[in-house]
Design an enzyme around this catalytic site. Structure first.
Site, PDB file in Angstrom:
ATOM      1  N   CYS A  52       0.815  -1.227   0.000  1.00  0.00           N
ATOM      2  CA  CYS A  52       0.000   0.000   0.000  1.00  0.00           C
ATOM      3  C   CYS A  52       0.843   1.270   0.000  1.00  0.00           C
ATOM      4  O   CYS A  52       0.591   2.189  -0.794  1.00  0.00           O
ATOM      5  CB  CYS A  52      -0.981  -0.005   1.162  1.00  0.00           C
ATOM      6  N   HIS A 103      -2.401   0.681   6.812  1.00  0.00           N
ATOM      7  CA  HIS A 103      -2.822   0.690   5.410  1.00  0.00           C
ATOM      8  C   HIS A 103      -3.078   2.129   4.977  1.00  0.00           C
ATOM      9  O   HIS A 103      -3.580   2.941   5.757  1.00  0.00           O
ATOM     10  CB  HIS A 103      -4.085  -0.147   5.220  1.00  0.00           C
ATOM     11  N   HIS A 115      -5.921   2.095  -3.750  1.00  0.00           N
ATOM     12  CA  HIS A 115      -4.946   1.480  -2.846  1.00  0.00           C
ATOM     13  C   HIS A 115      -4.497   0.145  -3.410  1.00  0.00           C
ATOM     14  O   HIS A 115      -5.058  -0.350  -4.385  1.00  0.00           O
ATOM     15  CB  HIS A 115      -5.552   1.304  -1.451  1.00  0.00           C
TER      16      HIS A 115
END
Length: 155
Positions: A52, A103, A115
Site C-alpha cells: 500500500c 494501510h 490502494h
C-alpha cells in the site's frame, strides 16, 4: 412508434455524453487507472507489484512529490484533514492489523480511494465499505494548492 424510438435514442445518447463529461480524466486519475490491477507485493515499490505505501509513494513520485516509505510515516506528513473535508489526492489511513495505522490509500473523490490491497492489488474501494469504514483512522493532506491544481485539473 418511430418517433418514440428516435426520441429514446436521442435521450440515451445525450445522457451518455453527460455522464462521460462528468467523469473527466485528471492527471491523478490517469496515473491511478494505469496502475489498476498491478498485483500486491509485500514491500513492493514498482509496477511489478506494490504494497500500500509503495503504491502511494510511487504514485506521488510521478508528480515529483516525495513520500516516506511506510504507511505509519506517511501518516505524519502534511496536515491532518477531517473525514468530512476530504479532497482528491488526500491520503487516507486505516488500522487493518489491530496495531495502529497499517494501510494507506489515495482519496479519489465521491467516497472512493485507490490502494493496493493484499488480495486484489491496485484497486478502487469505497470508504463506506463495512471493512474500511470500521478501520478508518485519519487522513492527511500532502498537496499544496499548486500541486492540487496540477493533479486534479481535467485533461
Amino acid at each position: 412508434m418511430r418517433k418514440v424510438v428516435v426520441g429514446l435514442f436521442s435521450f440515451v445518447l445525450l445522457f451518455s455524453f453527460m455522464l462521460g463529461s462528468a467523469s473527466a480524466e485528471t492527471p491523478l486519475s490517469a496515473e491511478v487507472d494505469a496502475l489498476i490491477g498491478t498485483p500486491y507485493k509485500w514491500a513492493g515499490t514498482t509496477e511489478e507489484g506494490f504494497d500500500c505505501s509503495g503504491f502511494t509513494q510511487y504514485l506521488f513520485a510521478k508528480f515529483d512529490i516525495k513520500l516516506s516509505r511506510s504507511s505509519k510515516s506517511q501518516a505524519k506528513e502534511g496536515t491532518e484533514v477531517d473525514k468530512a473535508d476530504l479532497k482528491v489526492g488526500d491520503l487516507v489511513f486505516f488500522n487493518t492489523d489491530g496495531k495502529g495505522i497499517s494501510h494507506v490509500g489515495v482519496y479519489m473523490g465521491d467516497g472512493e480511494f485507490a490502494h493496493s490491497a493484499t488480495d486484489d492489488g491496485v484497486m478502487i474501494s469505497r470508504m463506506d465499505e463495512k471493512y474500511y469504514a470500521k478501520r478508518y483512522v485519519t487522513a492527511r493532506r500532502i498537496l499544496g494548492d499548486d500541486d492540487y491544481k496540477k493533479l486534479t485539473a481535467e485533461q
